[in-house]
Design a protein around this motif. Structure first.
Motif, PDB file in Angstrom:
ATOM      1  N   LYS A 148       0.830  -1.209   0.000  1.00  0.00           N
ATOM      2  CA  LYS A 148       0.000   0.000   0.000  1.00  0.00           C
ATOM      3  C   LYS A 148       0.866   1.261   0.000  1.00  0.00           C
ATOM      4  O   LYS A 148       0.547   2.241  -0.680  1.00  0.00           O
ATOM      5  N   LEU A 149       1.960   1.252   0.737  1.00  0.00           N
ATOM      6  CA  LEU A 149       2.877   2.399   0.723  1.00  0.00           C
ATOM      7  C   LEU A 149       3.511   2.571  -0.651  1.00  0.00           C
ATOM      8  O   LEU A 149       3.620   3.683  -1.165  1.00  0.00           O
ATOM      9  N   MET A 150       3.940   1.451  -1.240  1.00  0.00           N
ATOM     10  CA  MET A 150       4.531   1.495  -2.579  1.00  0.00           C
ATOM     11  C   MET A 150       3.494   1.998  -3.591  1.00  0.00           C
ATOM     12  O   MET A 150       3.821   2.779  -4.480  1.00  0.00           O
ATOM     13  N   GLU A 151       2.261   1.544  -3.441  1.00  0.00           N
ATOM     14  CA  GLU A 151       1.199   1.972  -4.356  1.00  0.00           C
ATOM     15  C   GLU A 151       1.000   3.481  -4.259  1.00  0.00           C
ATOM     16  O   GLU A 151       0.915   4.176  -5.274  1.00  0.00           O
ATOM     17  N   ARG A 152       0.938   4.015  -3.027  1.00  0.00           N
ATOM     18  CA  ARG A 152       0.766   5.449  -2.844  1.00  0.00           C
ATOM     19  C   ARG A 152       1.930   6.236  -3.444  1.00  0.00           C
ATOM     20  O   ARG A 152       1.727   7.245  -4.112  1.00  0.00           O
ATOM     21  N   LEU A 153       3.133   5.760  -3.200  1.00  0.00           N
ATOM     22  CA  LEU A 153       4.320   6.418  -3.740  1.00  0.00           C
ATOM     23  C   LEU A 153       4.283   6.417  -5.267  1.00  0.00           C
ATOM     24  O   LEU A 153       4.504   7.441  -5.904  1.00  0.00           O
ATOM     25  N   LEU A 154       3.990   5.259  -5.841  1.00  0.00           N
ATOM     26  CA  LEU A 154       3.935   5.150  -7.297  1.00  0.00           C
ATOM     27  C   LEU A 154       2.841   6.043  -7.888  1.00  0.00           C
ATOM     28  O   LEU A 154       3.053   6.676  -8.926  1.00  0.00           O
ATOM     29  N   LYS A 155       1.694   6.096  -7.257  1.00  0.00           N
ATOM     30  CA  LYS A 155       0.611   6.952  -7.764  1.00  0.00           C
ATOM     31  C   LYS A 155       1.045   8.417  -7.782  1.00  0.00           C
ATOM     32  O   LYS A 155       0.772   9.139  -8.745  1.00  0.00           O
ATOM     33  N   THR A 156       1.732   8.848  -6.734  1.00  0.00           N
ATOM     34  CA  THR A 156       2.217  10.224  -6.675  1.00  0.00           C
ATOM     35  C   THR A 156       3.236  10.488  -7.769  1.00  0.00           C
ATOM     36  O   THR A 156       3.149  11.484  -8.490  1.00  0.00           O
TER      37      THR A 156
ATOM     38  N   VAL B 202       4.732  -8.847  -5.949  1.00  0.00           N
ATOM     39  CA  VAL B 202       4.116  -7.571  -6.304  1.00  0.00           C
ATOM     40  C   VAL B 202       4.972  -6.409  -5.777  1.00  0.00           C
ATOM     41  O   VAL B 202       5.202  -5.422  -6.488  1.00  0.00           O
ATOM     42  N   ALA B 203       5.478  -6.522  -4.557  1.00  0.00           N
ATOM     43  CA  ALA B 203       6.328  -5.467  -4.000  1.00  0.00           C
ATOM     44  C   ALA B 203       7.595  -5.306  -4.848  1.00  0.00           C
ATOM     45  O   ALA B 203       8.019  -4.177  -5.138  1.00  0.00           O
ATOM     46  N   ASN B 204       8.171  -6.409  -5.276  1.00  0.00           N
ATOM     47  CA  ASN B 204       9.366  -6.348  -6.135  1.00  0.00           C
ATOM     48  C   ASN B 204       9.040  -5.722  -7.494  1.00  0.00           C
ATOM     49  O   ASN B 204       9.816  -4.925  -8.024  1.00  0.00           O
ATOM     50  N   GLN B 205       7.889  -6.092  -8.048  1.00  0.00           N
ATOM     51  CA  GLN B 205       7.491  -5.531  -9.339  1.00  0.00           C
ATOM     52  C   GLN B 205       7.192  -4.038  -9.216  1.00  0.00           C
ATOM     53  O   GLN B 205       7.481  -3.267 -10.135  1.00  0.00           O
ATOM     54  N   MET B 206       6.637  -3.629  -8.094  1.00  0.00           N
ATOM     55  CA  MET B 206       6.388  -2.200  -7.876  1.00  0.00           C
ATOM     56  C   MET B 206       7.717  -1.447  -7.771  1.00  0.00           C
ATOM     57  O   MET B 206       7.850  -0.350  -8.310  1.00  0.00           O
ATOM     58  N   ALA B 207       8.672  -2.035  -7.084  1.00  0.00           N
ATOM     59  CA  ALA B 207       9.997  -1.412  -6.976  1.00  0.00           C
ATOM     60  C   ALA B 207      10.636  -1.305  -8.360  1.00  0.00           C
ATOM     61  O   ALA B 207      11.242  -0.280  -8.698  1.00  0.00           O
TER      62      ALA B 207
END
Length: 173
Positions: free
Chosen positions: A4-12, A56-61
């Motif tokens: 969820k933190l990664m998602e928020r960061l990516l959205k920003t 998913v966390a790795n793919q977001m990174a």
């Protein structure tokens, strides 16, 4: 919470990126949404859920790294960050409609389009004035024709370039 933190960061990050380069920003948004959907669709099995979470966390990174690389990619081309947005659209249209167009001319054309957009958007109310928008469209059509782009006329080409021009100036005044 990590996802969820990664998602928020990516959205920003993607929202800021989209303000300059709408086309690539939309692509990154779709990719993020697919990752979030994959995360939300995970199984109740604790082992499987943990594997999905890690993946998913790795793919977001990786997506964040790719966005940062994309933000710097203009340097390799010898154009500005803003010109790269127009270059990306021109390049995408070349691929979409499968025609050949020299790379050097794409770079020069992207710079010319950026100059035109800057010139027309110097008026504070340019986005609300139909006469200035019509002038911008005409100037874009003329410069594209001057460069022989695209070889076959297609309204979709002009529409995408004009949308990027409006998007760019909306966020960069």
């Amino acid at each position: 919470t990590k996802v969820k933190l990664m998602e928020r960061l990516l959205k920003t990050v993607i929202t800021q990126f989209k303000q300059v380069n709408k086309m690539k920003g939309v692509d990154f948004t779709k990719r993020l949404n697919a990752l979030v959907e994959r995360y939300n669709d995970r199984s109740d099995s604790a082992v499987f859920a943990d594997e999905v979470l890690t993946e998913v966390a790795n793919q977001m990174a990786d997506l964040l790294k790719e966005i940062n690389r994309e933000k710097q990619s203009f340097k390799d081309l010898g154009i500005t960050y803003e010109e790269k947005a127009f270059y990306d659209i021109l390049k995408s249209i070349v691929r979409q409609f499968a025609f050949a167009y020299p790379e050097e001319k794409l770079l020069t054309l992207a710079a010319e389009i950026k100059k035109i957009v800057d010139d027309k958007s110097k008026y504070t109310d340019w986005a609300a004035r139909d006469d200035i928008k019509a002038e911008l469209k005409m100037d874009l059509i003329l410069v594209l024709a001057e460069y022989g782009y695209p070889p076959v006329t297609n309204d979709e080409v002009f529409k995408e370039i004009f949308e990027q021009a409006e998007n760019f100036k909306k966020y960069n005044d």
